[in-house]
Write a protein that holds these residues in place. Structure first.
Motif, short mmCIF file in Angstrom:
data_model
loop_
_atom_site.label_atom_id
_atom_site.label_comp_id
_atom_site.label_asym_id
_atom_site.label_seq_id
_atom_site.Cartn_x
_atom_site.Cartn_y
_atom_site.Cartn_z
N PHE A 128 -9.83 11.08 -10.33
CA PHE A 128 -10.73 11.72 -9.67
C PHE A 128 -10.72 13.41 -9.85
N ASN A 169 -4.16 0.79 -2.53
CA ASN A 169 -3.99 -0.49 -1.67
C ASN A 169 -3.63 -1.72 -2.68
N SER A 191 -8.09 5.32 -3.38
CA SER A 191 -8.86 6.23 -2.72
C SER A 191 -8.34 7.17 -2.57
N ASP A 249 1.01 -1.35 -0.12
CA ASP A 249 0.02 0.14 0.02
C ASP A 249 0.92 1.16 -0.07
N LYS A 264 -8.03 11.38 -0.66
CA LYS A 264 -8.39 11.91 0.57
C LYS A 264 -7.99 13.27 0.44
N TYR A 270 -11.79 16.86 -7.17
CA TYR A 270 -12.31 17.26 -5.89
C TYR A 270 -12.63 18.70 -6.14
N SER A 284 1.00 5.67 -0.59
CA SER A 284 0.33 7.12 -0.81
C SER A 284 1.23 7.98 -1.71
N HIS A 299 -4.24 7.61 -2.14
CA HIS A 299 -3.60 6.38 -1.44
C HIS A 299 -4.06 5.09 -2.35
N ASN A 327 -15.42 10.78 -10.13
CA ASN A 327 -14.70 9.37 -9.94
C ASN A 327 -14.89 8.41 -11.43
N ASN A 360 -11.55 0.27 -6.61
CA ASN A 360 -11.46 0.83 -5.33
C ASN A 360 -10.38 0.75 -4.73
N ARG A 361 -9.26 0.09 -5.07
CA ARG A 361 -7.95 -0.02 -4.61
C ARG A 361 -7.54 1.57 -4.43
#
Lengths: 115, 109
Positions: free
Chosen positions: A47, A79, A65, A18, A67, A49, A20, A77, A57, A62-63
């Motif tokens: 993405f 995963n 993410s 994992d 933030k 924001y 970031s 991030h 999105n 969905n690994r």
């Protein structure tokens, strides 16, 4: 006084880990993005924001993410990294204002290599 | 859906030759079109946008709604123009850009 900064610039890691990537902008913009540039240099939105809220999105596993702790930061991030995640990830920002619509300010990119 | 097509992956010309990087788009409304450039080891940056109707570094681009094109042109290429060029489209209402796949321009001496 870099406008959009990303860290790290280079990231080499093993499958399954994992990791970031961080992004910060000091332009006062209210919208931030993550783009992925693959080995063929194709740039694709991941993405978006706006004022810390997710507005776009795309079809991303969905690994991944994102933030956004505040509107100046958008971190990514990932995963359980896979080989296909190897790419250059670009952060960008813009101001949602019709006067300067469409001008994105990009970071230098973060090159992720998954072994 | 919005789509941007850049048919050429690579365009190689000699210094002083004219350059035209092709871009076609598909969008149901009124688009805003842009050219972004990425020089070697530098970040992606805006080159020009159609609403400004300006010439930047000798480059111009005219939006042709009939042909849905926004080709980038320069009459005399310079070695420092060598870079990756991306055509991009933004729809009305938000700034998220859809990029084409990019065209690498190589200008040889």
């Amino acid at each position: 006084d870099t406008a959009v900064s990303q860290t790290p610039k280079y990231l080499v890691t093993q499958m399954g880990n994992d990791k970031s990537i961080k992004c910060e902008q000091n332009l006062g913009h209210d919208t931030m993005y993550w783009y992925k540039q693959d080995s063929k240099k194709f740039l694709k939105i991941m993405f978006s924001y706006n004022n810390k809220e997710l507005i776009i999105n795309e079809t991303v596993p969905n690994r991944f993410s994102p933030k956004s702790p505040d509107k100046a930061h958008l971190n990514l991030h990932i995963n359980s990294l896979e080989l296909g995640d190897s790419a250059v990830y670009f952060c960008a920002s813009s101001q949602e204002d019709r006067g300067i619509s469409g001008e994105l300010f990009f970071g230098e990119g973060s090159r992720l290599t998954v072994l | 859906a919005q789509r941007v097509t850049q048919p050429e992956k690579l365009l190689s010309v000699f210094k002083g030759a004219p350059v035209e990087l092709k871009c076609n788009y598909s969008y149901s409304g009124s688009p805003e079109l842009f050219w972004y450039v990425q020089y070697s080891r530098q970040r992606l940056q805006l080159l020009l946008r159609h609403i400004s109707r300006e010439s930047i570094k000798g480059f111009t681009a005219d939006l042709n709604k009939g042909e849905t094109s926004f080709h980038l042109k320069k009459p005399f290429a310079q070695e420092e123009d060598s870079a990756m060029y991306y055509c991009a489209l933004s729809g009305i209402g938000y700034s998220t850009l859809t990029f084409g796949k990019g065209t690498m321009l190589l200008v040889s001496p």
